[in-house]
Structure formats: C-alpha cells, structure tokens
Design an enzyme around this catalytic site. Structure first.
Site, PDB file in Angstrom:
ATOM      1  N   SER A 145      -3.466 -66.743 -82.968  1.00 32.05           N
ATOM      2  CA  SER A 145      -3.362 -67.521 -84.194  1.00 32.05           C
ATOM      3  C   SER A 145      -4.657 -67.406 -84.979  1.00 32.05           C
ATOM      4  O   SER A 145      -5.726 -67.134 -84.404  1.00 32.05           O
ATOM      5  CB  SER A 145      -3.093 -68.993 -83.870  1.00 32.05           C
ATOM      6  OG  SER A 145      -3.199 -69.803 -85.034  1.00 32.05           O
ATOM      7  N   TYR A 158      -5.358 -77.265 -79.126  1.00 33.88           N
ATOM      8  CA  TYR A 158      -4.573 -76.072 -79.444  1.00 33.88           C
ATOM      9  C   TYR A 158      -5.455 -74.855 -79.717  1.00 33.88           C
ATOM     10  O   TYR A 158      -5.198 -73.770 -79.182  1.00 33.88           O
ATOM     11  CB  TYR A 158      -3.698 -76.377 -80.658  1.00 33.88           C
ATOM     12  CG  TYR A 158      -2.947 -75.208 -81.235  1.00 33.88           C
ATOM     13  CD1 TYR A 158      -1.789 -74.735 -80.627  1.00 33.88           C
ATOM     14  CD2 TYR A 158      -3.364 -74.591 -82.423  1.00 33.88           C
ATOM     15  CE1 TYR A 158      -1.079 -73.666 -81.166  1.00 33.88           C
ATOM     16  CE2 TYR A 158      -2.663 -73.532 -82.973  1.00 33.88           C
ATOM     17  CZ  TYR A 158      -1.519 -73.068 -82.342  1.00 33.88           C
ATOM     18  OH  TYR A 158      -0.821 -72.012 -82.880  1.00 33.88           O
ATOM     19  N   LYS A 162      -5.476 -70.685 -78.233  1.00 28.66           N
ATOM     20  CA  LYS A 162      -5.245 -69.476 -79.009  1.00 28.66           C
ATOM     21  C   LYS A 162      -6.442 -68.529 -78.950  1.00 28.66           C
ATOM     22  O   LYS A 162      -6.284 -67.309 -78.983  1.00 28.66           O
ATOM     23  CB  LYS A 162      -4.893 -69.846 -80.452  1.00 28.66           C
ATOM     24  CG  LYS A 162      -3.509 -70.492 -80.560  1.00 28.66           C
ATOM     25  CD  LYS A 162      -2.436 -69.583 -79.968  1.00 28.66           C
ATOM     26  CE  LYS A 162      -1.039 -70.143 -80.094  1.00 28.66           C
ATOM     27  NZ  LYS A 162      -0.006 -69.238 -79.552  1.00 28.66           N
TER      28      LYS A 162
END
Length: 256
Positions: A145, A158, A162
């Site tokens: 990401s 999060y 990633k």
C-alpha cells in the site's frame, strides 16, 4: 483477451470483492485459470468464479481465514488439486479497521497483524514451496500500500503491516531468485473498496482525497489489474523482482 497469462494457474487471496476480485477476473481475461480464496463471503466468491468461468477459464473458490497458518497450505493444496499447480500467487487479503492510536484495542491490533502480515507470510511461503516443488519458477505479487511509505493517524496498526509486506517481497525476492521465482509488491493508493467505504462516506473527506490525486480521481479495483498482469507476465516482467510499483494516480508525489 491478450493471452499474456495463457495457461497459467493463478491464486488470489481475499478475492470475493474489491481488488482481489478484480484481479482474479482480470487474470482470467488474460488466459489464466484462477483459484480464489475468501473468508466469509461465499456469494461474492461464487460470483467471481462464475465470471471467470464465463470467460472460458477454470475457476475455484476455497474458503479460509488467512490469519490461520493452516489456511495457507489448505488454499494452495486445493488450488493444486483443482488447477494442477500454481504459477502465479497474488497476496491481496487485508483489513484496515480505522482506530485511534492511544486507545487501540489489543484485539484490533493483533487481528490486523495476523491477517495482513502473518497471513501474507504463510500464504507466500506455501505458494513458494509449491512453485519450488514444480521446478518451473513463478511470480509472487503482494498488495502492499501507499501506506507502507506514509503514516496515517488512524492506521498505526495498519501501516506497519503494509511496510512489512513490502519488506517481505524484497527479502523473498532474494531468497527465491535461485528458484526462478520473482517477488514484487504493488502499492495501491486510495482505491474505492469495502475497506474504506465508511471512511470515504464523508463527502468532504472524499473531495479532499480526490484533490490530492493529480489524475483527479480515486482509484477503482480494476486499476490494479494491469499492474498485476504486468508483474505476473514472464513476457513483460521476466527480469523484474524485488520491485515496488506505486499505483496511486500520483498521490504520493503530490506534496503541494
């Protein structure tokens, strides 16, 4: 259909909706047979398989929670049983339950890590072992990401996952190169999927995000198909491994 993936066998995790679904169907359009992993959305997975089969390719849906290590071998073994092998593996499954940092619930942090990071590790490992066993090389692609490169106030659980997925592809590129297996990462920007639909339901925030993108719009799941097929294709990307490709409409470079 261009035939760039003609005769290839592709596995995609988290493929009942969003990016995974678009990529699974897109690979079929380019000639591949496809196994789709899904967690709970049986209807979405079955409809994806129906679209794959409507393109004249073989499709199969295999249920499994990627957070559980045993689901990795179950998915790959199921794909081998139905498709005959695995040539291309796309690690896509991920979650992002937005939450503030100071009161982050332990269970939210741990679940995000198990799905996004642990899930990627064990799925990639299982796919790589199958490719090594086959002896014909292969391509592994992981959806990292833009969040691997930038921070997010409500994504402290999060963004590290990633970044970890990006690093995993770099290290596996080194570990698996001798087996002819290429490992690369895609870094989507803001793509309109279920993972962010609630966050972007705020019209003001959505307009702000759109203004940040030089191409003037947020991404669609279909925008990830071309880059995936490129990295999957030996013809187009046979000498590409350990790479990271931003697919963000220019958002990352727009600092003004």
């Amino acid at each position: 259909m261009t035939g760039l993936l003609e005769g290839k066998r592709v596995c995609v995790t988290g493929a009942s909706a969003g990016i995974g679904r678009a990529v699974a169907i897109g690979c079929a359009r380019h000639g591949a047979d496809v196994a789709v992993n899904f967690g709970s959305d049986r209807q979405g997975a079955d409809s994806a398989v129906a679209e794959i089969e409507a393109l004249g390719r073989k499709g199969v849906a295999i249920q499994g929670d990627v957070a559980e290590p045993e689901s990795a071998t179950r998915f790959i073994d199921g794909a081998v049983a139905e498709l005959g092998g695995v040539d291309i593996f796309v690690n896509n499954a991920g979650i992002c339950p937005f939450h503030s940092f100071l009161d982050m619930p332990t269970e939210v942090f741990e679940r995000t890590m198990r799905v996004n990071m642990h899930g990627a590790y064990f799925m990639v490992q299982a796919a790589a072992n199958q490719m090594v066993k086959q002896g014909d090389g292969g391509s592994i692609i992981a959806m990292s990401s833009i969040s691997a490169l930038v921070g997010g106030e409500f994504q402290t659980h999060y963004t590290p996952t990633k970044a970890g997925v990006l690093s995993l592809m770099q290290s596996t590129a080194v570990a698996l190169g001798k087996h002819g297996i290429r490992c690369n990462a895609l870094l989507p920007g803001t793509i309109l999927t279920d993972i962010n639909k609630d966050d972007l339901a705020d019209g003001e925030k959505r307009e702000y995000m759109e203004r940040r993108v030089p191409l003037g719009r947020l991404g669609r799941p279909e925008d990830m198909v071309g880059p995936t097929v490129f990295l999957a294709s030996d013809e187009l990307a046979g000498y590409v491994t350990g790479a990271a490709l931003l697919v963000d409409g220019g958002m990352f470079v727009n600092l003004q």
